[in-house]
Structures are given as structure tokens and as C-alpha cells.
Write a protein that holds these residues in place. Sequence first.
Motif, PDB file in Angstrom:
ATOM      1  N   ARG A   1      22.452 -36.438 -11.500  1.00 48.78           N
ATOM      2  CA  ARG A   1      22.364 -34.976 -11.424  1.00 48.78           C
ATOM      3  C   ARG A   1      21.577 -34.605 -10.176  1.00 48.78           C
ATOM      4  O   ARG A   1      20.621 -35.297  -9.815  1.00 48.78           O
ATOM      5  CB  ARG A   1      21.619 -34.456 -12.650  1.00 48.78           C
ATOM      6  N   SER A   2      21.974 -33.514  -9.532  1.00 44.26           N
ATOM      7  CA  SER A   2      21.153 -33.001  -8.440  1.00 44.26           C
ATOM      8  C   SER A   2      20.821 -31.550  -8.771  1.00 44.26           C
ATOM      9  O   SER A   2      21.550 -30.892  -9.517  1.00 44.26           O
ATOM     10  CB  SER A   2      21.886 -33.095  -7.106  1.00 44.26           C
ATOM     11  N   ALA A   3      19.716 -31.106  -8.267  1.00 43.64           N
ATOM     12  CA  ALA A   3      19.281 -29.747  -8.607  1.00 43.64           C
ATOM     13  C   ALA A   3      18.695 -29.069  -7.385  1.00 43.64           C
ATOM     14  O   ALA A   3      18.111 -29.722  -6.515  1.00 43.64           O
ATOM     15  CB  ALA A   3      18.253 -29.792  -9.727  1.00 43.64           C
ATOM     16  N   TRP A   4      18.855 -27.774  -7.353  1.00 50.19           N
ATOM     17  CA  TRP A   4      18.318 -26.970  -6.263  1.00 50.19           C
ATOM     18  C   TRP A   4      16.800 -27.050  -6.267  1.00 50.19           C
ATOM     19  O   TRP A   4      16.168 -26.930  -7.308  1.00 50.19           O
ATOM     20  CB  TRP A   4      18.775 -25.533  -6.468  1.00 50.19           C
ATOM     21  N   GLY A   5      16.225 -27.255  -5.095  1.00 48.19           N
ATOM     22  CA  GLY A   5      14.766 -27.289  -5.000  1.00 48.19           C
ATOM     23  C   GLY A   5      14.313 -26.542  -3.771  1.00 48.19           C
ATOM     24  O   GLY A   5      13.526 -27.065  -2.982  1.00 48.19           O
ATOM     25  N   GLY A   6      14.856 -25.330  -3.573  1.00 49.31           N
ATOM     26  CA  GLY A   6      14.467 -24.549  -2.394  1.00 49.31           C
ATOM     27  C   GLY A   6      14.982 -25.207  -1.130  1.00 49.31           C
ATOM     28  O   GLY A   6      16.180 -25.487  -1.022  1.00 49.31           O
ATOM     29  N   ASP A   7      14.090 -25.543  -0.189  1.00 44.13           N
ATOM     30  CA  ASP A   7      14.567 -26.197   1.034  1.00 44.13           C
ATOM     31  C   ASP A   7      14.723 -27.706   0.832  1.00 44.13           C
ATOM     32  O   ASP A   7      15.052 -28.437   1.757  1.00 44.13           O
ATOM     33  CB  ASP A   7      13.647 -25.881   2.234  1.00 44.13           C
ATOM     34  N   HIS A   8      14.461 -28.191  -0.353  1.00 45.93           N
ATOM     35  CA  HIS A   8      14.714 -29.582  -0.724  1.00 45.93           C
ATOM     36  C   HIS A   8      15.730 -29.605  -1.878  1.00 45.93           C
ATOM     37  O   HIS A   8      16.041 -28.564  -2.461  1.00 45.93           O
ATOM     38  CB  HIS A   8      13.429 -30.272  -1.201  1.00 45.93           C
ATOM     39  N   SER A   9      16.235 -30.789  -2.181  1.00 43.35           N
ATOM     40  CA  SER A   9      17.054 -30.977  -3.377  1.00 43.35           C
ATOM     41  C   SER A   9      16.467 -32.092  -4.202  1.00 43.35           C
ATOM     42  O   SER A   9      15.908 -33.041  -3.649  1.00 43.35           O
ATOM     43  CB  SER A   9      18.480 -31.383  -3.001  1.00 43.35           C
ATOM     44  N   LEU A  10      16.609 -31.974  -5.503  1.00 37.82           N
ATOM     45  CA  LEU A  10      16.113 -33.008  -6.410  1.00 37.82           C
ATOM     46  C   LEU A  10      17.291 -33.881  -6.825  1.00 37.82           C
ATOM     47  O   LEU A  10      18.314 -33.366  -7.279  1.00 37.82           O
ATOM     48  CB  LEU A  10      15.488 -32.364  -7.650  1.00 37.82           C
ATOM     49  N   PHE A  11      17.156 -35.170  -6.625  1.00 37.44           N
ATOM     50  CA  PHE A  11      18.217 -36.099  -7.028  1.00 37.44           C
ATOM     51  C   PHE A  11      17.693 -36.939  -8.192  1.00 37.44           C
ATOM     52  O   PHE A  11      16.839 -37.815  -7.999  1.00 37.44           O
ATOM     53  CB  PHE A  11      18.635 -36.983  -5.851  1.00 37.44           C
ATOM     54  N   ILE A  12      18.203 -36.630  -9.366  1.00 37.37           N
ATOM     55  CA  ILE A  12      17.764 -37.369 -10.557  1.00 37.37           C
ATOM     56  C   ILE A  12      18.629 -38.615 -10.663  1.00 37.37           C
ATOM     57  O   ILE A  12      19.861 -38.545 -10.585  1.00 37.37           O
ATOM     58  CB  ILE A  12      17.914 -36.502 -11.824  1.00 37.37           C
ATOM     59  N   GLY A  13      17.973 -39.745 -10.801  1.00 38.03           N
ATOM     60  CA  GLY A  13      18.706 -41.009 -10.839  1.00 38.03           C
ATOM     61  C   GLY A  13      18.465 -41.748 -12.136  1.00 38.03           C
ATOM     62  O   GLY A  13      17.349 -41.775 -12.652  1.00 38.03           O
ATOM     63  N   GLN A  14      19.548 -42.318 -12.668  1.00 37.53           N
ATOM     64  CA  GLN A  14      19.427 -43.189 -13.843  1.00 37.53           C
ATOM     65  C   GLN A  14      19.181 -44.601 -13.330  1.00 37.53           C
ATOM     66  O   GLN A  14      19.983 -45.153 -12.563  1.00 37.53           O
ATOM     67  CB  GLN A  14      20.705 -43.133 -14.676  1.00 37.53           C
ATOM     68  N   VAL A  15      18.058 -45.179 -13.742  1.00 35.10           N
ATOM     69  CA  VAL A  15      17.641 -46.472 -13.182  1.00 35.10           C
ATOM     70  C   VAL A  15      18.511 -47.594 -13.736  1.00 35.10           C
ATOM     71  O   VAL A  15      18.714 -47.704 -14.944  1.00 35.10           O
ATOM     72  CB  VAL A  15      16.150 -46.738 -13.501  1.00 35.10           C
ATOM     73  N   GLU A  16      19.035 -48.416 -12.819  1.00 37.67           N
ATOM     74  CA  GLU A  16      19.865 -49.550 -13.221  1.00 37.67           C
ATOM     75  C   GLU A  16      19.169 -50.877 -12.969  1.00 37.67           C
ATOM     76  O   GLU A  16      19.584 -51.909 -13.464  1.00 37.67           O
ATOM     77  CB  GLU A  16      21.187 -49.521 -12.440  1.00 37.67           C
ATOM     78  N   TYR A  17      18.132 -50.849 -12.127  1.00 38.69           N
ATOM     79  CA  TYR A  17      17.451 -52.097 -11.768  1.00 38.69           C
ATOM     80  C   TYR A  17      16.011 -51.766 -11.425  1.00 38.69           C
ATOM     81  O   TYR A  17      15.743 -50.729 -10.810  1.00 38.69           O
ATOM     82  CB  TYR A  17      18.148 -52.718 -10.555  1.00 38.69           C
ATOM     83  N   ALA A  18      15.087 -52.613 -11.842  1.00 34.69           N
ATOM     84  CA  ALA A  18      13.669 -52.412 -11.492  1.00 34.69           C
ATOM     85  C   ALA A  18      12.991 -53.764 -11.340  1.00 34.69           C
ATOM     86  O   ALA A  18      13.281 -54.691 -12.086  1.00 34.69           O
ATOM     87  CB  ALA A  18      12.961 -51.603 -12.572  1.00 34.69           C
ATOM     88  N   ARG A  19      12.143 -53.880 -10.341  1.00 29.46           N
ATOM     89  CA  ARG A  19      11.318 -55.088 -10.199  1.00 29.46           C
ATOM     90  C   ARG A  19       9.989 -54.687  -9.565  1.00 29.46           C
ATOM     91  O   ARG A  19       9.900 -53.703  -8.842  1.00 29.46           O
ATOM     92  CB  ARG A  19      11.988 -56.170  -9.356  1.00 29.46           C
ATOM     93  N   TYR A  20       8.940 -55.436  -9.900  1.00 29.36           N
ATOM     94  CA  TYR A  20       7.666 -55.206  -9.218  1.00 29.36           C
ATOM     95  C   TYR A  20       7.079 -56.533  -8.795  1.00 29.36           C
ATOM     96  O   TYR A  20       7.370 -57.569  -9.379  1.00 29.36           O
ATOM     97  CB  TYR A  20       6.687 -54.415 -10.098  1.00 29.36           C
ATOM     98  N   GLY A  21       6.277 -56.484  -7.739  1.00 31.60           N
ATOM     99  CA  GLY A  21       5.649 -57.700  -7.235  1.00 31.60           C
ATOM    100  C   GLY A  21       4.142 -57.600  -7.339  1.00 31.60           C
ATOM    101  O   GLY A  21       3.620 -56.868  -8.174  1.00 31.60           O
ATOM    102  N   GLU A  22       3.469 -58.332  -6.492  1.00 36.19           N
ATOM    103  CA  GLU A  22       2.014 -58.365  -6.520  1.00 36.19           C
ATOM    104  C   GLU A  22       1.475 -57.659  -5.297  1.00 36.19           C
ATOM    105  O   GLU A  22       2.093 -57.714  -4.237  1.00 36.19           O
ATOM    106  CB  GLU A  22       1.527 -59.812  -6.448  1.00 36.19           C
ATOM    107  N   GLY A  23       0.314 -57.066  -5.436  1.00 36.21           N
ATOM    108  CA  GLY A  23      -0.325 -56.474  -4.262  1.00 36.21           C
ATOM    109  C   GLY A  23      -0.818 -55.079  -4.532  1.00 36.21           C
ATOM    110  O   GLY A  23      -0.720 -54.572  -5.655  1.00 36.21           O
ATOM    111  N   GLU A  24      -1.346 -54.470  -3.496  1.00 36.02           N
ATOM    112  CA  GLU A  24      -1.903 -53.120  -3.603  1.00 36.02           C
ATOM    113  C   GLU A  24      -0.952 -52.157  -2.907  1.00 36.02           C
ATOM    114  O   GLU A  24      -0.357 -52.505  -1.883  1.00 36.02           O
ATOM    115  CB  GLU A  24      -3.267 -53.054  -2.899  1.00 36.02           C
ATOM    116  N   PRO A  25      -0.811 -50.924  -3.420  1.00 28.70           N
ATOM    117  CA  PRO A  25       0.115 -49.969  -2.792  1.00 28.70           C
ATOM    118  C   PRO A  25      -0.489 -49.270  -1.576  1.00 28.70           C
ATOM    119  O   PRO A  25      -1.709 -49.136  -1.469  1.00 28.70           O
ATOM    120  CB  PRO A  25       0.345 -48.952  -3.915  1.00 28.70           C
ATOM    121  N   LEU A  26       0.389 -48.837  -0.688  1.00 37.54           N
ATOM    122  CA  LEU A  26      -0.010 -47.923   0.388  1.00 37.54           C
ATOM    123  C   LEU A  26      -0.161 -46.539  -0.245  1.00 37.54           C
ATOM    124  O   LEU A  26       0.661 -46.151  -1.080  1.00 37.54           O
ATOM    125  CB  LEU A  26       1.078 -47.895   1.469  1.00 37.54           C
ATOM    126  N   LEU A  27      -1.203 -45.812   0.135  1.00 33.03           N
ATOM    127  CA  LEU A  27      -1.431 -44.481  -0.443  1.00 33.03           C
ATOM    128  C   LEU A  27      -1.283 -43.408   0.638  1.00 33.03           C
ATOM    129  O   LEU A  27      -1.415 -43.695   1.834  1.00 33.03           O
ATOM    130  CB  LEU A  27      -2.834 -44.398  -1.047  1.00 33.03           C
TER     131      LEU A  27
END
Length: 323
Positions: free
Chosen positions: A163-189
Motif C-alpha cells: 500500500r502507498s499513502a499520501w504524505g504531503g511532499d513525501h509518500s508512505l510505502f507500507i511494505g509486507q516483510v518477506e525476509y529479515a536478518r540481523y547481525g552483530e554490531g552497533e548502529p549508526l545514529l
Amino acid sequence: MPAAEGPVEFDLPVGGGFIGAGAMGDSPWDAFPEEEAIQIEGEPGSDPALAFRRTLGMFATGVTVITTEAEGQVHGMTANAFMSVSLRPPLIVISVDKRAKMHRLLSEGSHYAVNVLASDQEHLSDRFAGRQAEDAEPVRFDTVRDTPVVHGALATLVARVVRSAWGGDHSLFIGQVEYARYGEGEPLLFHGGRYEHMLAASPVFSALSTELLEPLLASGAERSYAAGEHVVRQGEPGDELFVVLEGEADIIRSDRKVSERMAGQFFGEIAVLDGRSRSADVVARTDLRCLAIPREVLREALAAEPAAAWAMLGVLAGHLRED
Ligand code: FAD
């Protein structure tokens, strides 16, 4: 409030009905508010648009690169407007500027990947925000479910636009997750318009030159641990600095391995300075030999080596600046 006319590019037929709202048009997403002035409390005379952006910038986020493939071309774009939406069904959302090339490439049924960047991947964020020369080193992509993903990202999700939705000068793209993985480490903030790093993961002693380090480490005591044994536990007083001499150790926070240490690497660098408790368990993965230096011993060694103390202040100031 009267509903304004929706932009036509969001008139996408949506299948699946997972939101439970039926076809496009029945959803509250489709009611567009009219533009109104907002009350901004900033410095007197400050630009309201800038004050609005600064207000939003107070919300600290991670940094992601959104990737997709269209017409045989891999395209990436840096984004921090990413959010989890639902666990069942697994949904996420990204917000994409209408002027972005990425905006033209995403539509219902297409796939995008959200690649969460690690703290040492600032260069990838700059690259995919168009802030780095095009001829910089090529970026390595892997393919998951026919979707390009950034090699070495801290975490990756691949989603199908449902689904996509109006977001003013942006658009929202809602995604149904089909794959996920995580690794090790600290995130960039990202906060206040600049990159930040988790200070707990920042080097202090290990950033000093060998010449300055040697006298500090000279009074350390060697300790050995069997594979599987705890070296330190989360919550314990952090009153010693450790250097791995031989073997490997895992850093575990809330039952999850977040990092590892090998020969020559340090841990406990921040806790030994601020006197607070350990933020993670450290467990020997193999038989392990470490050098342990108590805080008191370090303090005396630093008093005798003011050049090392001054260099450490320089390292800490560098972490605080990060520009
Ligand atoms: P372009 O501007 O054409 O491409 C972006 C850059 O990526 C270019 O330099 C291009 O060469 C490079 N690139 C693309 N594909 C490849 C490839 N296959 N290999 C190597 N390089 C490639 N914008 C939003 O809309 N939403 C957000 O949430 C958002 N968050 C941001 C957060 C941060 C921290 C930053 C720095 C920027 C953010 N932006 C966001 C801005 C956005 O990243 C830029 O405007 C970006 O340039 C838009 O990309 P584009 O799709 O228009 O593509």
C-alpha cells in the motif's frame, strides 16, 4: 475537516486487504488535511520552516539505505524515515520524498530492502544521499528475494509494497516483510541533522599510540578463562580495563551477541573511566587470555604520563564532536 483531492499517483489498486479497510478510498489514510500554519515556539524571528525541521531533528533515529531494482538497475537511497508498523502481519513503512528517484521506482507489488547501517558505515549513508563522488569505491550488493541488499549492513528487511499513502511532499510505502536478518554490531545514529555514535562502543584507550599505551598496560595482570566462562557480567562494577591477548570473546547484551573481541582488542574502556556498571556480559568463546588493569592502577599510570591523559582527552573530544 474537508478532504482535499488526493494526488493521482497514489491511486493504486491494493490487493490482499490486510488493513481491513477494503479498497483505496475507504481508508482514513485518504483524508488529506488542508495546509494550516503551525504554532512554532523557536527563537524569536527564526525561520518557521527551519524551526519545524529542527524540532523533528530532535527525534534520534538510525540510518538506513533503501534499495530496489528496476529495469535491471540497482538503486539505493539513504533514509531515516523508517518505522515498524505491525508484527502480525509483519509490516514496515518508509517515507520517500516525491522528488526522489526512488519515488518513481516504487509501486504496489514492487520490492524494497531496508538496510540498517552500522556505526562504521557513514560513508554508505553519504554515498546514497548523493554526498559522495560517483567514482567512489563500488558498493557491494547481495540479492535476496530478487531484491538488492547492501552487503555488510547491520540488519536487512525485504518487503513488498502492499500500500502507498499520501504524505504531503513525501509518500508512505507500507511494505509486507518477506525476509529479515540481523547481525552483530552497533548502529549508526542520526540526530539534529548529524551522525552520532553510541559512546559505549567508542574507543578511548585503544585509540592511543603504542608509545603512550605501553606504560599504561605494563602494570596489568594476566588472567585466563575457559571457553564459555564469563569474564564480566552486565551490571557488575566496571572497575577494570581488559585487553585480549589470545582467543576470542563475545559481547552479549540482553541475551544477544552484539559484538566480539579478538587478540589486541579492548573492552571496558568507558566503564573503567566513568565508574558505572558493565553494560554487557563478556563471555570467552574460546580459551581466552586477557590483560586486566584496575582503575586505580590506570589512574596512577595516567598521573605519571600526562601526555597519555591529554591524548585521551583529545580522543574523547573527538567522539563528542563527530563532524
Ligand atoms: P539519487 O539522488 O539519484 O541517488 C542517491 C545517491 O545514491 C547518488 O549519489 C547515486 O549515485 C547513489 N546510488 C544510487 N544507486 C547506486 C548504486 N547502485 N551503486 C552506487 N551508488 C548508487 N530522503 C527521503 O526521501 N526520505 C528519508 O527518510 C530520508 N532520510 C535521510 C536521512 C539521512 C541521514 C540523509 C543524509 C538523507 C536522507 N534523505 C531522505 C535524503 C535522500 O537520501 C537524498 O535526497 C537522496 O539523494 C535521494 O535519492 P534518489 O532516490 O533521488 O537518488
